[in-house]
Design a protein around this motif. Structure first.
Motif, PDB file in Angstrom:
ATOM      1  N   LEU A 190       0.830  -1.192   0.000  1.00  0.00           N
ATOM      2  CA  LEU A 190       0.000   0.000   0.000  1.00  0.00           C
ATOM      3  C   LEU A 190       0.876   1.259   0.000  1.00  0.00           C
ATOM      4  N   TRP A 191       1.952   1.238   0.776  1.00  0.00           N
ATOM      5  CA  TRP A 191       2.878   2.382   0.838  1.00  0.00           C
ATOM      6  C   TRP A 191       3.547   2.597  -0.520  1.00  0.00           C
ATOM      7  N   VAL A 192       3.983   1.542  -1.212  1.00  0.00           N
ATOM      8  CA  VAL A 192       4.618   1.639  -2.520  1.00  0.00           C
ATOM      9  C   VAL A 192       3.628   2.218  -3.542  1.00  0.00           C
ATOM     10  N   CYS A 193       2.360   1.796  -3.484  1.00  0.00           N
ATOM     11  CA  CYS A 193       1.337   2.334  -4.403  1.00  0.00           C
ATOM     12  C   CYS A 193       1.126   3.823  -4.176  1.00  0.00           C
ATOM     13  N   LEU A 194       1.040   4.252  -2.928  1.00  0.00           N
ATOM     14  CA  LEU A 194       0.835   5.667  -2.627  1.00  0.00           C
ATOM     15  C   LEU A 194       2.024   6.522  -3.098  1.00  0.00           C
ATOM     16  N   VAL A 195       3.232   6.045  -2.886  1.00  0.00           N
ATOM     17  CA  VAL A 195       4.422   6.776  -3.309  1.00  0.00           C
ATOM     18  C   VAL A 195       4.458   6.863  -4.843  1.00  0.00           C
ATOM     19  N   GLY A 206       4.270  10.316  -7.005  1.00  0.00           N
ATOM     20  CA  GLY A 206       5.339  10.665  -7.943  1.00  0.00           C
ATOM     21  C   GLY A 206       4.787  10.996  -9.323  1.00  0.00           C
ATOM     22  N   VAL A 207       3.825  10.202  -9.776  1.00  0.00           N
ATOM     23  CA  VAL A 207       3.204  10.468 -11.077  1.00  0.00           C
ATOM     24  C   VAL A 207       2.464  11.807 -11.034  1.00  0.00           C
ATOM     25  N   TYR A 208       1.723  12.058  -9.960  1.00  0.00           N
ATOM     26  CA  TYR A 208       0.978  13.309  -9.812  1.00  0.00           C
ATOM     27  C   TYR A 208       1.930  14.517  -9.848  1.00  0.00           C
ATOM     28  N   SER A 213       4.991  14.682 -11.133  1.00  0.00           N
ATOM     29  CA  SER A 213       5.648  14.849 -12.437  1.00  0.00           C
ATOM     30  C   SER A 213       4.691  15.473 -13.456  1.00  0.00           C
ATOM     31  N   VAL A 214       3.410  15.111 -13.397  1.00  0.00           N
ATOM     32  CA  VAL A 214       2.437  15.724 -14.307  1.00  0.00           C
ATOM     33  C   VAL A 214       2.275  17.203 -13.978  1.00  0.00           C
ATOM     34  N   ARG A 215       2.193  17.570 -12.727  1.00  0.00           N
ATOM     35  CA  ARG A 215       2.056  18.975 -12.320  1.00  0.00           C
ATOM     36  C   ARG A 215       3.279  19.802 -12.749  1.00  0.00           C
ATOM     37  N   MET A 216       4.457  19.243 -12.585  1.00  0.00           N
ATOM     38  CA  MET A 216       5.668  19.970 -12.945  1.00  0.00           C
ATOM     39  C   MET A 216       5.774  20.148 -14.459  1.00  0.00           C
ATOM     40  N   SER A 217       5.361  19.171 -15.251  1.00  0.00           N
ATOM     41  CA  SER A 217       5.428  19.314 -16.704  1.00  0.00           C
ATOM     42  C   SER A 217       4.408  20.344 -17.186  1.00  0.00           C
ATOM     43  N   GLN A 218       3.265  20.453 -16.513  1.00  0.00           N
ATOM     44  CA  GLN A 218       2.270  21.462 -16.889  1.00  0.00           C
ATOM     45  C   GLN A 218       2.800  22.866 -16.604  1.00  0.00           C
ATOM     46  N   SER A 219       3.451  23.081 -15.480  1.00  0.00           N
ATOM     47  CA  SER A 219       3.957  24.420 -15.163  1.00  0.00           C
ATOM     48  C   SER A 219       5.091  24.819 -16.102  1.00  0.00           C
ATOM     49  N   SER A 220       5.933  23.872 -16.536  1.00  0.00           N
ATOM     50  CA  SER A 220       6.993  24.222 -17.476  1.00  0.00           C
ATOM     51  C   SER A 220       6.420  24.477 -18.864  1.00  0.00           C
ATOM     52  N   ALA A 221       5.329  23.789 -19.229  1.00  0.00           N
ATOM     53  CA  ALA A 221       4.677  24.059 -20.512  1.00  0.00           C
ATOM     54  C   ALA A 221       4.033  25.438 -20.491  1.00  0.00           C
TER      55      ALA A 221
END
Length: 177
Positions: A9-14, A18-20, A22-30
């Motif tokens: 469960l801990w591995v799934c949450l991490v 991480g995916v969330y 990385s998506v947020r950071m790519s949107q701000s750089s775009a």
């Protein structure tokens, strides 16, 4: 068994976190990449010109002028020829090859149309929007008779006929080619 389930469960949450991120950071750089970048311009000061006006195979007078350009600093670095040489070529085309100035009706001369023609002509030759603005510092006409008269009169010369009253442009270092 419970430990293995909690570790899974801990591995799934991490992983989801991480995916969330990385998506947020790519949107701000775009979004930052989509923001307009201010264009840095530089002034290319034109050389003083004296162009003959030829009619019926004889010199009628001379255009005296100085025209400067405001160019995109980054795009102008890619230009192979010096910008002042290209400007001189364009001016000869407009003033001699395809005359835009009717010397009998100087008041009908449209400086904005002249600026636009220069800008469009240079940008089409360069294949990109390098020239941002055209500044007319001086554009005068001096007839052959006026020149002859001035050479005979020593003390009080006749001034040239003003076509456009321009403003001097501060010289800035042009990009090296």
């Amino acid at each position: 068994m419970l430990k293995v389930l909690l570790i899974g469960l801990w591995v799934c949450l991490v992983s989801i976190g991480g995916v969330y991120l990385s998506v947020r950071m790519s949107q701000s750089s775009a979004e930052a990449a989509a923001a307009p970048v201010p264009v840095v311009s530089t002034v290319v000061r034109g050389t003083p010109l004296s162009m003959p006006v030829i009619k019926n195979g004889a010199v009628e007078g001379y255009f005296l002028g100085r025209i400067s350009l405001s160019v995109d600093a980054e795009k102008s670095k890619k230009v192979q020829l010096p910008m002042d040489v290209m400007l001189t070529d364009e001016l000869f085309s407009l003033l001699m090859g395809n005359p835009m100035i009717d010397l009998k009706n100087v008041g009908g001369f449209d400086p904005e149309k002249f600026r636009t023609k220069i800008k469009e002509g240079l940008n089409s030759k360069l294949g990109d929007a390098v020239v941002m603005n055209v500044m007319i510092e001086q554009l005068d006409y001096m007839s052959k008779d006026t020149i002859k008269s001035n050479s005979e009169r020593r003390g009080n010369p006749i001034p040239p006929q003003k076509i456009v009253e321009g403003t001097p442009v501060e010289a800035t270092p042009a990009p090296s080619h």
